[in-house]
Design an enzyme around this catalytic site. Sequence first.
Site, PDB file in Angstrom:
ATOM      1  N   THR B 144      68.384   4.825 -48.302  1.00 36.57           N
ATOM      2  CA  THR B 144      68.322   3.445 -48.770  1.00 36.57           C
ATOM      3  C   THR B 144      69.621   3.061 -49.478  1.00 36.57           C
ATOM      4  OG1 THR B 144      67.326   2.000 -50.452  1.00 36.57           O
ATOM      5  CG2 THR B 144      66.974   4.346 -50.719  1.00 36.57           C
ATOM      6  N   SER B 179      64.753   3.734 -59.187  1.00 43.16           N
ATOM      7  CA  SER B 179      63.311   3.977 -59.314  1.00 43.16           C
ATOM      8  C   SER B 179      63.050   5.419 -58.901  1.00 43.16           C
ATOM      9  CB  SER B 179      62.510   3.041 -58.401  1.00 43.16           C
ATOM     10  OG  SER B 179      62.640   3.456 -57.044  1.00 43.16           O
ATOM     11  N   TYR B 181      61.203   6.320 -56.577  1.00 37.95           N
ATOM     12  CA  TYR B 181      61.332   6.314 -55.119  1.00 37.95           C
ATOM     13  C   TYR B 181      62.793   6.450 -54.700  1.00 37.95           C
ATOM     14  CZ  TYR B 181      62.667   3.999 -50.842  1.00 37.95           C
ATOM     15  OH  TYR B 181      63.304   3.694 -49.675  1.00 37.95           O
ATOM     16  N   HIS B 182      63.649   5.588 -55.232  1.00 40.71           N
ATOM     17  CA  HIS B 182      65.057   5.666 -54.837  1.00 40.71           C
ATOM     18  C   HIS B 182      65.643   7.034 -55.194  1.00 40.71           C
ATOM     19  CE1 HIS B 182      64.636   1.161 -55.021  1.00 40.71           C
ATOM     20  NE2 HIS B 182      65.325   1.277 -53.903  1.00 40.71           N
ATOM     21  N   LYS B 185      65.025   9.602 -52.534  1.00 35.60           N
ATOM     22  CA  LYS B 185      65.941   9.510 -51.393  1.00 35.60           C
ATOM     23  C   LYS B 185      67.285  10.171 -51.732  1.00 35.60           C
ATOM     24  CE  LYS B 185      63.678   6.677 -48.432  1.00 35.60           C
ATOM     25  NZ  LYS B 185      63.472   6.854 -46.999  1.00 35.60           N
TER      26      LYS B 185
END
Lengths: 400, 400
Positions: B144, B179, B181-182, B185
């Site tokens: 991302t 975040s 989530y980030h 990644k």
Amino acid sequence: MKIAVLGGDGYCGWATALYLSKKGHEVAIVDNFVRRLWDHELGAQTLTPILPLSDRLRIWKDRSGKNIESFVGDITDYQFLDAFMKEFAPEAVVHFAEQRSAPYSMIDRQHAVATQVNNVVGTLNLLFAIRENNPNCHIVKLGTMGEYGTPNIDIEEGYIEIEHNGRKDMLPFPKQPGSFYHLSKVHDSHNMMFTCRIWKLRATDLNQGVVYGTVTDETLLDEGLINRLDYDEVFGTVLNRFCVQAAVGHPLTVYGKGGQTRGFLDIRDTVRCIELACLNPANPGECRVYNQFTEQFSVLDLAKLVQTAAKKLGLKTEIDHLPDPRVEMESHYYNAKHSKLVDLGLQPHLLSDSLLDSLVNIAIEYRERVDQSLFLPRVNWRNATNERRKPVNTAAGASV
Amino acid sequence: MKIAVLGGDGYCGWATALYLSKKGHEVAIVDNFVRRLWDHELGAQTLTPILPLSDRLRIWKDRSGKNIESFVGDITDYQFLDAFMKEFAPEAVVHFAEQRSAPYSMIDRQHAVATQVNNVVGTLNLLFAIRENNPNCHIVKLGTMGEYGTPNIDIEEGYIEIEHNGRKDMLPFPKQPGSFYHLSKVHDSHNMMFTCRIWKLRATDLNQGVVYGTVTDETLLDEGLINRLDYDEVFGTVLNRFCVQAAVGHPLTVYGKGGQTRGFLDIRDTVRCIELACLNPANPGECRVYNQFTEQFSVLDLAKLVQTAAKKLGLKTEIDHLPDPRVEMESHYYNAKHSKLVDLGLQPHLLSDSLLDSLVNIAIEYRERVDQSLFLPRVNWRNATNERRKPVNTAAGASV
């Protein structure tokens, strides 16, 4: 100061807990003894005969008059960790509670996954537990110099100012870790930096070099306080392993050319660095990074130093260059900054003949406990699966 | 080409699987349907009524004459993944099989841990499965643009040459993800880069921007092939959410000033980028990074574009500036490079009035399915725990 030492039954953790207790801090140890379990898994044991934690703490109380509380549990179990944080309410948490061996993480997929899940989840739990219970509590987290890898530029302490296309920013130093273990520490660093930003937590990330030695003033008080000393290929760090090899007349196992250069420090400096970080906490929202080592050496430099020290003790030591089981550069540029802890007052114990003498002598004292089959590397980075359960070829590496 | 699409039942995965199948590739979808489960957890559903995968694939076969195989299972289950890799033996694996919502990862500790463990373990498993079964297989991994954060310098594609104290090196671009989530990644990127180095795997890390749109040539063939379109605060990406808000007369929910600038792309470009990456594989040992987006917009820019497009359709749309539930800069420098996919032949679908018309019209078509209570942000980055299970205030956000 009220300080929790997570992983306080381990190599650095035990020395740190005693030192902080001696200095008058109120110390609690949190440990689940999984490090002792991994010894069983690997068929290895510390050179030095360590006692169970409960015995160690009783002896410490007798000798020092000081109490260290122990909380037995796993920080990947949030319910346990949360209850601990509520009960002990530390002002600082020193976080050693991670799987810390690169070769262990490279054994196979299960060990890679177990290492990353254990370390990442434990650290995430700690960040949440601090946020939920006392956001003012200072996290002193053990990272590793191995997070940086071996870039062709000077390594700064955590952050680097980059000028690019006419603009500037101070950014996290790029990471090139060299094992699934080192990667787990990079993941932790990113997670911790983020929570400092969003929750204004206070954190110090100590990117520690390779630790050597085992004796501290505190462990000397009683043989029952002795610290562990690992010499096996999985958990034994290089200088400690070389000293044990010298003591039993085994060639020093240098991987490849031995030009691999890293930062090193004496365990007596580890414990001082931790206290300095605790006494000088990061500000709310600050995730500061200190490079925690005192000197750089190449692996071959160290082998030669051990060879010389052993010679003075009447030991003849050879140096073997084995094919490097790791994927790493065997000669490279390396210049890592390490002034921030010195600025806080660290007076380094530089590597000396007397330290090497003492370490080799300890190895001689416990030489009957050495299993030489554990010296040789059996975890190769190039393999996805390394079979460590096969019977060892006793002809090549019999126990002494 | 034999291509596996992990997460092929999801938003980008479904469109990609159909596109690749249409182009003549032999496609297999791997999915465990957990994305559908999260909808149930959140009490949300896609605006568009999607069919079960088995029905979708039957209709695709009928309409296109092409077969897409499906393998139902979880890639965090290595035994399943390994068996799949042996049976299907793909030349490329497109890896969408991750928890992909920043707000979902920020709900509370459990969601943060679940996101990181799911994404990190799934990707580690994939790297090992490729290493063990076919090291030549090309991994096309969805990253991302959010891995980079918003540095004050130009964002390069994955790597940046740094000159420092008179020396130079090409290093991974520093990451400042926003975040849990980030962060997951970023962890994946580091893990993948490492395995390319030690095992000579081939990988392309596609740092994708925010995707908008839902229709592709393939999904248009039959209503039963319709793709999902999320508009809720957790999984609904910003432009899609704005179009649905405009369609039902709800104010557009801009967070803060709306100066947050990001890279965006049309889902029709997502599918083309994936094919371009597959057709032009990375070399053995190469972990290349492409920034996969076509245009930069600020959130407020987008709100204004949607407002204008909606006006042409006779809709009156207001823009609300809500307190930003995220911790992020509301105005900042942003200039991210994105030329590598164009160099491979990507011809971007730039954001146009007709796309916005079409998206608002789809939203109007399915407006009875809109639950307006799902628009408003209920996950605040500053909280360690966000209670999403509380009953919703129906006065403020009743269903239409």
